[in-house]
Design a protein around this motif. Structure first.
Motif, PDB file in Angstrom:
ATOM      1  N   ALA A 263      49.014 -27.912 -56.982  1.00  0.00           N
ATOM      2  CA  ALA A 263      48.607 -26.506 -57.020  1.00  0.00           C
ATOM      3  C   ALA A 263      48.301 -25.984 -55.623  1.00  0.00           C
ATOM      4  N   ARG A 264      47.671 -26.799 -54.798  1.00  0.00           N
ATOM      5  CA  ARG A 264      47.337 -26.361 -53.429  1.00  0.00           C
ATOM      6  C   ARG A 264      48.586 -26.107 -52.605  1.00  0.00           C
ATOM      7  N   ILE A 265      49.642 -26.848 -52.866  1.00  0.00           N
ATOM      8  CA  ILE A 265      50.897 -26.619 -52.150  1.00  0.00           C
ATOM      9  C   ILE A 265      51.438 -25.232 -52.474  1.00  0.00           C
ATOM     10  N   TYR A 266      51.405 -24.871 -53.754  1.00  0.00           N
ATOM     11  CA  TYR A 266      51.901 -23.552 -54.150  1.00  0.00           C
ATOM     12  C   TYR A 266      50.984 -22.436 -53.633  1.00  0.00           C
ATOM     13  N   GLU A 267      49.685 -22.686 -53.603  1.00  0.00           N
ATOM     14  CA  GLU A 267      48.762 -21.680 -53.068  1.00  0.00           C
ATOM     15  C   GLU A 267      49.035 -21.409 -51.599  1.00  0.00           C
ATOM     16  N   SER A 268      49.501 -22.407 -50.879  1.00  0.00           N
ATOM     17  CA  SER A 268      49.746 -22.245 -49.450  1.00  0.00           C
ATOM     18  C   SER A 268      50.896 -21.288 -49.162  1.00  0.00           C
ATOM     19  N   VAL A 269      51.752 -21.026 -50.150  1.00  0.00           N
ATOM     20  CA  VAL A 269      52.859 -20.083 -49.935  1.00  0.00           C
ATOM     21  C   VAL A 269      52.644 -18.775 -50.694  1.00  0.00           C
ATOM     22  N   GLY A 270      51.409 -18.520 -51.152  1.00  0.00           N
ATOM     23  CA  GLY A 270      51.106 -17.213 -51.723  1.00  0.00           C
ATOM     24  C   GLY A 270      50.861 -17.164 -53.210  1.00  0.00           C
ATOM     25  N   PHE A 271      51.005 -18.283 -53.935  1.00  0.00           N
ATOM     26  CA  PHE A 271      50.689 -18.278 -55.360  1.00  0.00           C
ATOM     27  C   PHE A 271      49.178 -18.192 -55.550  1.00  0.00           C
ATOM     28  N   LYS A 272      48.764 -17.570 -56.664  1.00  0.00           N
ATOM     29  CA  LYS A 272      47.355 -17.408 -56.988  1.00  0.00           C
ATOM     30  C   LYS A 272      47.058 -18.028 -58.351  1.00  0.00           C
ATOM     31  N   ARG A 273      45.832 -18.524 -58.495  1.00  0.00           N
ATOM     32  CA  ARG A 273      45.415 -19.108 -59.774  1.00  0.00           C
ATOM     33  C   ARG A 273      45.376 -18.023 -60.849  1.00  0.00           C
ATOM     34  N   LEU A 274      45.874 -18.391 -62.038  1.00  0.00           N
ATOM     35  CA  LEU A 274      45.845 -17.469 -63.160  1.00  0.00           C
ATOM     36  C   LEU A 274      45.075 -18.044 -64.334  1.00  0.00           C
ATOM     37  N   ALA A 275      45.409 -19.267 -64.726  1.00  0.00           N
ATOM     38  CA  ALA A 275      44.853 -19.827 -65.949  1.00  0.00           C
ATOM     39  C   ALA A 275      44.985 -21.342 -65.890  1.00  0.00           C
ATOM     40  N   THR A 276      44.690 -21.994 -67.018  1.00  0.00           N
ATOM     41  CA  THR A 276      44.794 -23.446 -67.110  1.00  0.00           C
ATOM     42  C   THR A 276      45.463 -23.833 -68.414  1.00  0.00           C
ATOM     43  N   VAL A 277      46.540 -24.602 -68.319  1.00  0.00           N
ATOM     44  CA  VAL A 277      47.151 -25.194 -69.506  1.00  0.00           C
ATOM     45  C   VAL A 277      46.350 -26.433 -69.871  1.00  0.00           C
ATOM     46  N   LEU A 278      45.993 -26.541 -71.139  1.00  0.00           N
ATOM     47  CA  LEU A 278      45.328 -27.739 -71.650  1.00  0.00           C
ATOM     48  C   LEU A 278      46.318 -28.507 -72.513  1.00  0.00           C
TER      49      LEU A 278
END
Length: 289
Positions: A263-278
Motif C-alpha cells: 500500500a505504501r508503494i502505491y501511496e508514493s505515486v499518488g494513491f489515497k486510502r479509501l477503505a479496507t477489504v476484510l
C-alpha cells in the motif's frame, strides 16, 4: 455514463459504496450460480476465479451472529463452494466480530484509489511511462503477460529472486493459460479491460491490468518476475494503466493492496486510502476476487 447505485444509509462515503457495488457486480458476472443464503450471497460454480460469500446488500447494516457464519461455512463445504467471506469493512462493520467468534481468521487488505483525470500530487503517475505498453487483443504477448503474472504471484513480496523467464516458458508450454488468455483478449477487444506490460529485449518482465464498470476501473494482477524486481518495471506498468484510464475519462481507479508494505508503494505515486477489504477464512486465504 450511469450515475451508479445509491449508497446505503450507513455508508459515509459514496465512493466506498460504488466500490462495493463494483465487487458485487464482478462476482455476479463471473459465477454461473449465485444464491441468497440467509443474510449472505453464496457464489456457486465460479467459472472465473473463486468468489467467497458476501453480505447481502439489504443486510449489511444488521447485526450478524457466529451461528449464521458457521451455518454458511457448513453449506459452502457441502456444496463445494469457495469458503469464507469477503467484504468492505466500512459497509458491514458488525460482520467481523461474528466471523472471529465463529473461529475464522480475518485479514485486512487496504483499498486505495486515484482519480486519473485529476491534476495534483499524483499527476506524474498519470503520464505514460517509457518501457511499458498496452497490448491489443490479438497480441501474442497477452498469454505471455498472464504467465508473468502467475509467476510473480507465486513468489509474493518485493524481494528479488532467481525465478523468471524459465518459469514463464514452462507455463506457456503447458497450455494451461490459453483459456485465461482468450478471456482476457475478449475483454480487451470489448473495451472492458486494459492489459499492460513492461519488457526487456528478452521479453515481458512485468504486467498489470484494469477492468472497467461504468466510470470505475479496478487495477488487478500487477506483478513482476522476481529476477526483474526493483528496477521500476511495475511502476512503468502502473503509470501506463493510469494514463489509459485518463484517456478514457474514467473518474476513479482503485485497487486492493496485499498488505501495508505494498500500500505504501502505491501511496508514493499518488494513491489515497479509501477503505479496507476484510477476508475471513479458515486459517488461510479465502481465494476471493
Amino acid at each position: 455514463m450511469a450515475s451508479g447505485p445509491v449508497p446505503p444509509s450507513g455508508a459515509t462515503d459514496p465512493v466506498v459504496a460504488r466500490v462495493e457495488w463494483f465487487h458485487e457486480t464482478v462476482a455476479r458476472e463471473c459465477c454461473r450460480v449465485r444464491e441468497r443464503y440467509g443474510p449472505f450471497v453464496l457464489h456457486l460454480q465460479p467459472f472465473q476465479g473463486a468468489f467467497p460469500a458476501r453480505p447481502h446488500p439489504a443486510e449489511r447494516e444488521r447485526a450478524f451472529t457466529a451461528a449464521e457464519v458457521r451455518d454458511l461455512l457448513r453449506t459452502q463445504r457441502e456444496r463445494q463452494a469457495p469458503r469464507g467471506l469477503e467484504w468492505l469493512a466500512e459497509t458491514a462493520p458488525a460482520l467481523r466480530a461474528a466471523c472471529e467468534e465463529a473461529g475464522l481468521v480475518v485479514r485486512e487488505h487496504p483499498v486505495l484509489l486515484i482519480d486519473p483525470c485529476e491534476d495534483g500530487p499524483g499527476e506524474a503517475a498519470c503520464a505514460p511511462a517509457p518501457g511499458a505498453r498496452l497490448l491489443a487483443s490479438h497480441d501474442w504477448r497477452v498469454e505471455h503477460a498472464i504467465a508473468v503474472a502467475h509467476v510473480g504471484f507465486a513468489y509474493p513480496g518485493t524481494d528479488r529472486g532467481p525465478e523468471g523467464r524459465g518459469s514463464v516458458a514452462e507455463l506457456l508450454a503447458s497450455g494451461d493459460l490459453r483459456r485465461e488468455a482468450a478471456e482476457a483478449a475478449r475483454r480487451i477487444h470489448a473495451g472492458t479491460r486494459a492489459l499492460a506490460i513492461a519488457e526487456t529485449p528478452e521479453g515481458p518482465v512485468a504486467t498489470g491490468q484494469f477492468n472497467t464498470l461504468d466510470d470505475l476501473a479496478e487495477i488487478i494482477a500487477v506483478a513482476t518476475l522476481p529476477e526483474a524486481r526493483r528496477r521500476g518495471h511495475a511502476s512503468a506498468v502502473l503509470r501506463t494503466l493510469i494514463a489509459e484510464a485518463r484517456s478514457r475519462r474514467l473518474r476513479t481507479m482503485f485497487l486492493t493492496a496485499a498488505d501495508e508494505e505494498v500500500a505504501r508503494i502505491y501511496e508514493s505515486v499518488g494513491f489515497k486510502r479509501l477503505a479496507t477489504v476484510l477476508e475471513a477464512g479458515e486459517g488461510g486465504p479465502t481465494g476471493g476476487a
